[in-house]
Design an enzyme around this catalytic site. Structure first.
Site, short mmCIF file in Angstrom:
data_model
loop_
_atom_site.label_atom_id
_atom_site.label_comp_id
_atom_site.label_asym_id
_atom_site.label_seq_id
_atom_site.Cartn_x
_atom_site.Cartn_y
_atom_site.Cartn_z
N GLY A 126 0.94 -1.16 0.04
CA GLY A 126 0.10 -0.16 -0.04
C GLY A 126 0.92 1.19 0.11
N SER A 185 1.35 3.57 -2.20
CA SER A 185 1.16 4.73 -3.56
C SER A 185 0.47 5.77 -2.99
CB SER A 185 0.50 4.08 -4.56
OG SER A 185 -0.92 3.59 -4.37
N GLY A 241 -1.17 7.88 1.18
CA GLY A 241 -1.19 7.66 2.65
C GLY A 241 0.14 7.65 3.54
N GLY A 289 1.80 4.50 3.87
CA GLY A 289 2.84 3.94 3.01
C GLY A 289 3.75 4.57 2.19
N SER A 291 -4.67 0.09 13.76
CA SER A 291 -5.49 1.50 13.92
C SER A 291 -5.82 1.60 15.50
CB SER A 291 -6.79 1.43 13.47
OG SER A 291 -7.60 2.52 13.48
N TYR A 340 -14.71 -2.59 10.28
CA TYR A 340 -13.44 -2.01 10.16
C TYR A 340 -12.49 -2.26 11.38
CZ TYR A 340 -9.29 1.13 10.16
OH TYR A 340 -8.05 1.51 9.96
#
Length: 279
Positions: free
Chosen positions: A10, A12, A14, A16, A136, A150
């Site tokens: 991930g 690309s 945020g 990451g 999270s 989530y």
């Protein structure tokens, strides 16, 4: 050039992306993955001595195996795994379909498990390495209407990380589960799934959903570049804990949860512990 090789999913967007950029700027070598290679190239650049952009759907374990092998072939080793790829799913427990719920688990939990399974043989063989599983604060405290599924995925990440840490410790491999609070990325925009069918009865869910999409989005207090810096520094200085909470808000929510659990324990301790067989 730093010889340490990081494998970041991930990458690309945020956190990451912030992590990959920070690592590359400091001379680390990075295998960066995303579902579209073009997005990685646009954000980070083409293949070089310290960057390997890889198109990867982490739900496909055979593709994960190939990506990990390509990383080792390109850099000669692999040292740090960052399971960052994931997305948020909002919606009341009742209104989300089975398919919507399972899709969130497929990426946030089973995708990470695919990476862990494929990377561990290399880490065990070299007798060193570290795994960062990005969870999270919603994986430690779940009191958020609209985020039940989530939160469930991120609670799962906490649980598997704690067990994994004990399993791989004898091989010289460390594990950290990262619990960020609100960081200013596009997570609440492009990385947030909404229910296909909303139930009007759940007004509190709609209010929480709107609050995140309209008020919090773009106003989060956390700087993702600073979060990336913390992850790198705790590993470099040997202080990477099993549980890494990021952000003042994450600390506040975690401390509130710990205090609330303490009160619940104390409230019924005498009754709840008198459950053994009589001697």
């Amino acid at each position: 050039m730093n010889t340490q090789v990081w494998f970041v999913t991930g990458a690309s967007r945020g956190l990451g992306l912030s992590l990959a950029k920070t690592l590359i700027s400091r001379g680390f070598r990075v295998a960066a993955t995303s579902r579209r290679r073009a997005d990685l190239v646009a954000a980070l650049g083409e293949t070089s001595a310290n960057l390997l952009p890889i198109a990867l759907d982490i739900r496909d374990e055979s593709a994960v195996s190939q990506a990990v092998a390509a990383t080792v072939a390109h850099f000669g080793r692999i040292d740090v795994i960052v399971n960052n790829a994931g997305y948020g799913q909002v919606g009341a427990i009742e209104e989300l379909t089975d398919a919507e719920s399972r899709a969130n688990f497929d990426i946030n939990v089973f995708g990470s498990l695919n990476v862990i399974r494929q990377a561990l043989p290399f880490l065990r063989a070299q007798g060193s390495g570290h795994i960062f599983n990005i969870a999270s604060i919603g994986g430690f405290t779940g009191g958020f209407p609209a985020f039940g599924i989530y939160c469930a995925t991120k609670f799962a990440v906490h649980g598997l990380s704690e067990s994994l840490a004990q399993e791989v410790k004898p091989f010289g491999v460390g594990v950290t589960v990262v619990s960020p609070g609100y960081f200013r990325t596009d997570f609440l925009g492009g990385s947030l799934g909404v229910p296909a069918t909303e139930m009007p009865e759940y007004k509190n869910v709609r209010e929480m959903q709107a609050l995140h999409q309209q008020d919090y989005n773009g106003q989060q207090p956390g700087d993702p570049d600073k979060a990336a810096d913390v992850m790198i520094r705790v590993l470099e200085n040997g202080t990477a804990p099993l549980h890494l909470f990021l952000g003042a808000d994450a600390y506040q929510l975690a401390e509130q949860k710990i205090a609330a659990v303490g009160l619940d324990l104390a409230a019924v301790k005498a009754l709840a512990t008198a459950t053994g067989f009589e001697n």
